[in-house]
Write a protein that holds these residues in place. Structure first.
Motif, short mmCIF file in Angstrom:
data_model
loop_
_atom_site.label_atom_id
_atom_site.label_comp_id
_atom_site.label_asym_id
_atom_site.label_seq_id
_atom_site.Cartn_x
_atom_site.Cartn_y
_atom_site.Cartn_z
N ALA A 241 124.00 10.96 57.24
CA ALA A 241 123.52 10.88 58.62
C ALA A 241 122.75 9.58 58.86
N TYR A 242 121.92 9.21 57.89
CA TYR A 242 121.14 7.99 58.05
C TYR A 242 122.04 6.75 58.04
N ALA A 243 122.94 6.67 57.07
CA ALA A 243 123.78 5.48 56.93
C ALA A 243 124.70 5.28 58.13
N VAL A 244 125.40 6.32 58.52
CA VAL A 244 126.33 6.20 59.64
C VAL A 244 125.58 6.03 60.96
N GLY A 245 124.50 6.79 61.14
CA GLY A 245 123.72 6.65 62.36
C GLY A 245 123.09 5.29 62.49
N TRP A 246 122.59 4.72 61.39
CA TRP A 246 121.97 3.40 61.43
C TRP A 246 122.99 2.32 61.77
N ARG A 247 124.21 2.48 61.29
CA ARG A 247 125.22 1.43 61.49
C ARG A 247 126.00 1.61 62.78
N PHE A 248 126.32 2.84 63.14
CA PHE A 248 127.21 3.07 64.29
C PHE A 248 126.58 3.93 65.37
N GLY A 249 125.38 4.45 65.15
CA GLY A 249 124.80 5.40 66.09
C GLY A 249 124.50 4.81 67.45
N LYS A 250 125.00 5.44 68.50
CA LYS A 250 124.75 5.03 69.89
C LYS A 250 124.37 6.22 70.78
N ILE A 257 113.81 15.75 71.16
CA ILE A 257 113.24 16.29 69.92
C ILE A 257 113.10 15.21 68.87
N SER A 258 114.20 14.51 68.58
CA SER A 258 114.20 13.47 67.56
C SER A 258 115.04 12.30 68.07
N PRO A 259 114.41 11.29 68.69
CA PRO A 259 115.18 10.19 69.29
C PRO A 259 116.00 9.39 68.31
N GLY A 260 115.68 9.44 67.03
CA GLY A 260 116.41 8.63 66.06
C GLY A 260 117.74 9.21 65.64
N LYS A 261 117.99 10.46 65.92
CA LYS A 261 119.22 11.09 65.46
C LYS A 261 120.33 10.91 66.51
N THR A 262 121.52 10.65 66.01
CA THR A 262 122.66 10.40 66.88
C THR A 262 123.81 11.33 66.51
N ARG A 263 124.75 11.46 67.44
CA ARG A 263 125.94 12.26 67.17
C ARG A 263 126.80 11.61 66.10
N VAL A 302 125.26 21.17 58.91
CA VAL A 302 124.74 21.78 60.13
C VAL A 302 123.35 22.34 59.90
N SER A 303 123.16 23.11 58.82
CA SER A 303 121.85 23.73 58.57
C SER A 303 120.79 22.69 58.27
N ALA A 304 121.13 21.65 57.53
CA ALA A 304 120.15 20.60 57.24
C ALA A 304 119.73 19.87 58.50
N THR A 305 120.68 19.60 59.39
CA THR A 305 120.35 18.93 60.65
C THR A 305 119.47 19.82 61.52
#
Length: 358
Positions: A241-250, A257-263, A302-305
């Motif tokens: 989640a961190y790697a893909v969200g940091w590189r491609f997250g929009k 709730i958590s602005p840093g998390k992306t789909r 899903v549960s971790a997210t």
């Protein structure tokens, strides 16, 4: 009487005066206008001076065009006001986070594959510290006094009972812990009693009861491998989640709730966890097959997210960034347990359905 400054005294006339001051500096006579007012006929004076061969008394200077300003030197040339794009950076100290993570991993793996009971002790310590962090933040930020002593004792009892007696022992210990919280709080004034005991029962369920499923994973014959699968899939899900969200997250996943998390990060968590789950079920779990690992990885992602979002919800309500500062680069123990706690019962349940609890 004339008020003009040009006629304060009588003006002498004659050759002597012309010789003294010159013919061109002789004042002009005052000419009355049609209304009888005196005024200085400057135009007549100028015409008279020009007729006598001298320059006009008041020469009109033609307007001059302003000189163009020289271009600024290269060092002072105008610059683009927009700042250059900055690279994305992680919000934590990655070196400290990696160092602490490696240290915790070494302790966990050493306790898992040497003596199982030692790992149960590691779970108990994590539960007690997590309860201390949670109750401390509740009291600091909300004035909620969830009793720590019965929670810590009951939490340790829950983990041990789950390891020794399984799910039945964990439920009995949970019920006794909730009762102990109700009784313990009776020793203080009745104000806010309901609020305090509600927070205490919530803390008992959220931290030690969910952690009991990790101890229950350990009771199987391949218990260490099951615990490693549980930990590995959760860590891989977070990393993906961190790697893909940091590189491609929009696209934000839950901005309130958590602005840093992306789909996009969630998709990365699912992909990484499913791949890791297939490998773990194929090579670590007795009787497991790869397609079961795909389902297990999907459920873990899903549960971790959801666990991470739930912890973020609590911290936003409390107005804090981290639950503690015990682990450099990570925050507190609860900041590391946020995705692990709700994932433990999911992994235990699916492994029990796929390969049994033996």
């Amino acid at each position: 009487m004339n008020d003009s400054p040009w006629a304060t005294e009588p003006v002498p006339a004659g050759p002597a005066y012309d010789a003294l001051v010159g013919p061109h500096t002789r004042p002009m006579p005052i000419v009355p206008d049609a209304a009888g007012r005196d005024f200085d006929d400057r135009e007549a004076r100028d015409r008279g001076a020009a007729a006598e061969g001298g320059p006009p008394f008041r020469a009109e200077t033609p307007p001059q065009e302003p000189m163009p300003s020289p271009p600024p030197p290269p060092s002072q040339a105008p610059q683009d006001p927009s700042p250059p794009p900055q690279k994305k950076r992680a919000g934590r100290d990655l070196r400290a986070a990696i160092g602490v993570g490696v240290g915790l991993g070494a302790v966990i793996f050493a306790s898992l594959f040497i003596v199982k009971a030692v790992f149960v002790g590691v779970i108990v310590v994590a539960v007690v510290v997590g309860l201390w962090e949670l109750t401390s933040r509740l009291q600091e930020k909300k004035g909620i006094k969830a009793p720590l002593v019965p929670l810590a004792v009951g939490g340790a009892a829950m983990v041990i009972a789950g390891y020794v007696r399984g799910a039945e022992g964990a439920w009995v210990a949970m019920a006794l812990t909730a009762l102990a919280v109700l009784v313990w709080r009776m020793t203080e004034p009745p104000e806010d009693y309901l609020k305090d005991v509600t927070a205490g029962v919530f803390a008992a369920f959220y931290v030690p009861f969910l952690a009991t499923f990790v101890a229950m994973l350990l009771t199987a014959d391949d218990g260490p491998e099951r615990v490693v699968t549980f930990l590995l899939l959760t860590v891989v899900s977070d990393t993906g989640a961190y790697a893909v969200g940091w590189r491609f997250g929009k696209t934000k996943l839950a901005p309130r709730i958590s602005p840093g998390k992306t789909r996009e990060g969630l998709f990365g968590a699912v992909a990484f966890a499913m791949a890791a789950g297939a490998l773990c079920m194929e090579f670590l779990i007795d009787g497991g097959v790869w397609w079961q690992g795909l389902l297990l990885g999907l459920a873990v992602a899903v549960s971790a997210t959801l666990g991470d979002l739930g912890e973020s919800m609590i911290k936003r309500d409390l107005g804090i960034k981290d639950m503690g500062t015990l682990l450099p680069g990570h925050g507190g123990i609860m900041d590391r347990l946020d995705s692990l706690l709700p994932t433990a019962p999911v992994v235990w349940l699916l492994l029990a359905a796929f390969v049994g609890t033996g």
